[in-house]
Every structure is written in C-alpha cells, then in structure tokens.
Design an enzyme around this catalytic site. Sequence first.
Site, PDB file in Angstrom:
ATOM      1  N   GLY A 241       5.701   5.352  -3.011  1.00 22.52           N
ATOM      2  CA  GLY A 241       4.729   5.069  -1.667  1.00 22.52           C
ATOM      3  C   GLY A 241       3.473   4.738  -2.195  1.00 22.52           C
ATOM      4  CD  GLU A 277      12.597   9.070  -5.056  1.00 24.86           C
ATOM      5  OE1 GLU A 277      13.806   9.567  -5.250  1.00 24.86           O
ATOM      6  OE2 GLU A 277      12.271   8.537  -3.939  1.00 24.86           O
ATOM      7  N   PRO A 278       8.723   5.013  -7.686  1.00 28.91           N
ATOM      8  CG  PRO A 278       7.726   4.225  -9.665  1.00 28.91           C
ATOM      9  CD  PRO A 278       8.363   5.406  -9.238  1.00 28.91           C
ATOM     10  N   GLY A 279       8.450   1.933  -6.148  1.00 29.78           N
ATOM     11  CA  GLY A 279       8.952   0.769  -5.975  1.00 29.78           C
ATOM     12  C   GLY A 279       7.788  -0.448  -6.086  1.00 29.78           C
ATOM     13  CB  CYS A 345      14.165 -22.298  15.265  1.00 28.57           C
ATOM     14  SG  CYS A 345      13.945 -24.137  15.722  1.00 28.57           S
ATOM     15  CE1 TYR A 374      11.241  -1.740  -0.297  1.00 31.44           C
ATOM     16  CE2 TYR A 374       8.850  -1.558  -1.020  1.00 31.44           C
ATOM     17  CZ  TYR A 374       9.971  -1.112  -0.980  1.00 31.44           C
ATOM     18  OH  TYR A 374      10.135   0.186  -1.338  1.00 31.44           O
TER      19      TYR A 374
END
Length: 415
Positions: A241, A277-279, A345, A374
């Site tokens: 987070g 838990e780093p992303g 579109c 992400y």
Amino acid sequence: TPTFSVDPEGYMTCESVRIRDIQDSLETSPVYIYSKAQIENNYKAYQEALTGLDSIIGYAIKANNNLRIVELLRSLGSGAVLVSGNELRLAVKAGMDMTKTVFNGNGKTSKELEFAVECGCLINIDSEFDLEHIATASKKAGKRANVLIRINPDVDPQVHPYISTGLASSKFGIRNSHLQWFLDRIRDEDSLVLAGVHCHLGSTIKKVSIFKDAAEIMLGFISEIRRQGFDTLKFLNIGGGLGIDYERLGENIPRPVDLISTIRPQLVEAKLTIIVEPGRSMVGNTAIMASKVIGVKTNGSKNFIVTDGSMAELIRPSLYDAYQFISLTEPGGEVDTFDIVGPVCESADFLGKERVLPRPEEGAGLAVMDSGAYCYAMASNYNMKVKPVEVLVDGSSWKIIRKAETFDDIMAAYN
Ligand code: LLP
C-alpha cells in the site's frame, strides 16, 4: 542520476538508452520500457529497511506479472503475494520459495486451494466459508495448511474508495467480532496451523501513521490470540500500500525505511516475523509506457494530442481518475495545454488532461511515467487492441522481455 532522465539533446533516456531509439527499433507501439536498476534499487530499499528483523518481502504479483520481472525479484530474494491460481502457477514457474509466498483473496476456488496446499505456501483465511474450503482442500491434499487470518483493522487509508480495503465494511477479510469463532474452529481443525494474521489497508498510502495505527491494532489481536495458546503464530503481515510520487512534485512520500521504523520496536518485542506485500512501491516507478503521436487537433477550446496508446493499454486514468506524469520523449515546439487521448472509441479514453507540454510533431514519442504497476497488468483487448511489447533496459543495452500480442493470438481462442 534518476533512471528516467533527459539527455543534453532533449531526448528522454532510461538508464543509458534513448527511449526514441527503442521506439524506432520496434515494429509496434506503444511499448512498456522497464529499468532493471530501478527494480533492484526498490528491492534494496525494502531489504535495507528490514535489516535486523525476521522478515518476508512478498512482492504483490498483481501489480506486474511479467515473468522476467518476477524472476528478477526472486533472484534478489523476494517472495510473492498471489491472488489467483494462475499467479501461483507463475510464481512456481519463477522459482519462488513457497515458504515466502502468501495466497490471498476473498474468492479462492477449491481447485486453487488444493494447488496452494500442495505447493505449501501460506494461505490467508478471508471468511467462514473460505476457512472451510481451505480445510477441505488440505484434507484432500493430505497436507496441513499454514494459515493467516485476514483482519480488518478498520483504519481509513485516506485514498480513492476503489483502492481502500481495510475498513470494517470491506469485501475482504473476516468479521472481527467473529474472531473467536475462527480461533475455535482452527483449534479444532487438525488440518490448519495458525501461522499469523494479515491486514491490507489500501493502496497509494502517503502517511506512515496509518500503518502504525493498523499495526498497533493488529498487535492487540496477536496478544489475545497468543493468550489463547496459539504458539504457532509468528507472522504479522501488514500488507502493501505504500504510495509513490506520481505527481512528481517532490512530495515527501514515505520510504520503506520510514514505514518499518515506526513499528520496528514492537515487532522485536513481540518476536514476530513481519511480512510486507509491496506492489506499487516495488515496481511503479520502474517503467514508462511510450506511445507515438498520431496527430494533434483542436476542438472548441481544447487541444488534443492523439496517441496510439490508450485506455486499453493503460486504464488507471480512466478508471480511477489517476494522475500519471506525461512528457515527450524528444524535443517539441511551442508549449501549450493539451488533453492526451487514445484512439479508443469512448470519451473515457484519456491518459492525461490539461497537461502543459511542447507541441509534438506527428510520430513523436510521448511517455506516461510511473507505469510499472497496475498498467500492463490491467491492459485489455478493448477495441481489439493488443497487449503491448515489454522491454527491459540494463545499462546501455535493452531487450524484449515480452512480445506484443498479435491479432492471431486473439484468434487462437476460436475453434
Ligand atoms: N496485498 C494485498 C492484499 C493487496 O490487495 C494489494 C493490492 C497489495 C498487497 C499491493 O498493494 P500496493 O503495494 O501495490 O499498493 N489497480 C489499483 C491498485 C489496486 C491494489 C489492490 N491491492 C491501481 O491501479 O491503483
């Protein structure tokens, strides 16, 4: 020097390579370009922050599931955090140490759980039914499962509601008032070993006090659980987070060391192994998405830069109204204000709004910064667009680490 920089002639570089040179050598655009050095630096920042503590760095594979990047992190010593059976398969393929791997999620299927128990990774309990499913999978696999209970500390992370997760009303985690039921059920269930507790507050968090508050609440739960005789409990998983500096205003975003320092004494005293838990903070700033300008137009009072990159390849601005910094990868003309949009579109298709930039030539390169987390992972085939090529830069050399998807790849699903 920063990993992504501008050389004296005004061209953007990644490490020692010009972005424009990479774009010119490839047959497709847009392209995701990653810096190996930045990935290594980010990993080291966590490693150094955790020095002297028993710890697991569980990289959140959902942020970026490129096999080569997962392998690189594994080679540096990382474990993994997974949210699906296929992420687990990828982790196995990347050679992840299963004792440093956590399977998390509110809707894990029986099949996924059996595979997880066989692999021997840690498994989070998310609900009453999830506990029963894990116990059943464990009996079927003939192996005990090491489990963590996912608790909602009910601390407000002060971020976008779509990425806020640790509140009491979240779809994740157990009902805290029902904790005793979980403890009793685990005590009676031979197939489950209570290894720890988990929480995850949300993403893009910019205040360490939020983590500190949550950790203190979690430590309270841990004392109560240990008081009831669960001496197998050793993990406090504080989730991921940590935010990054998307705005590039030089804001004081907390670093891993700031986060860990606030809770270090408590961890030592409680003799706990911490799991992080780093992303985003592991891979977010390690990449750009470079696209090419198709043309520039003006409608009403607005100028638009239309690029070949779109919400199909990078959806965060459209989905969360997220801000990511945008620059040309080469010199341009007069400075003006532009919306940067793709060819998809619908009006939700934009990469940035009201950006002040030099007017680009047709064919010029344009980079969306901080696109390592992400971005590719959330790309889609909307409008039949294909997943872009991914490139890894290492010093003065670079290589393709994942090919662009093709029309034929999409057609291969038909029989
Ligand atoms: N652990 C758990 C249980 C999570 O749910 C997440 C992310 C992480 C760790 C990693 O969080 P991070 O360190 O990356 O903040 N697609 C959104 C972000 C969704 C995050 C979901 N959970 C975005 O593009 O901003």
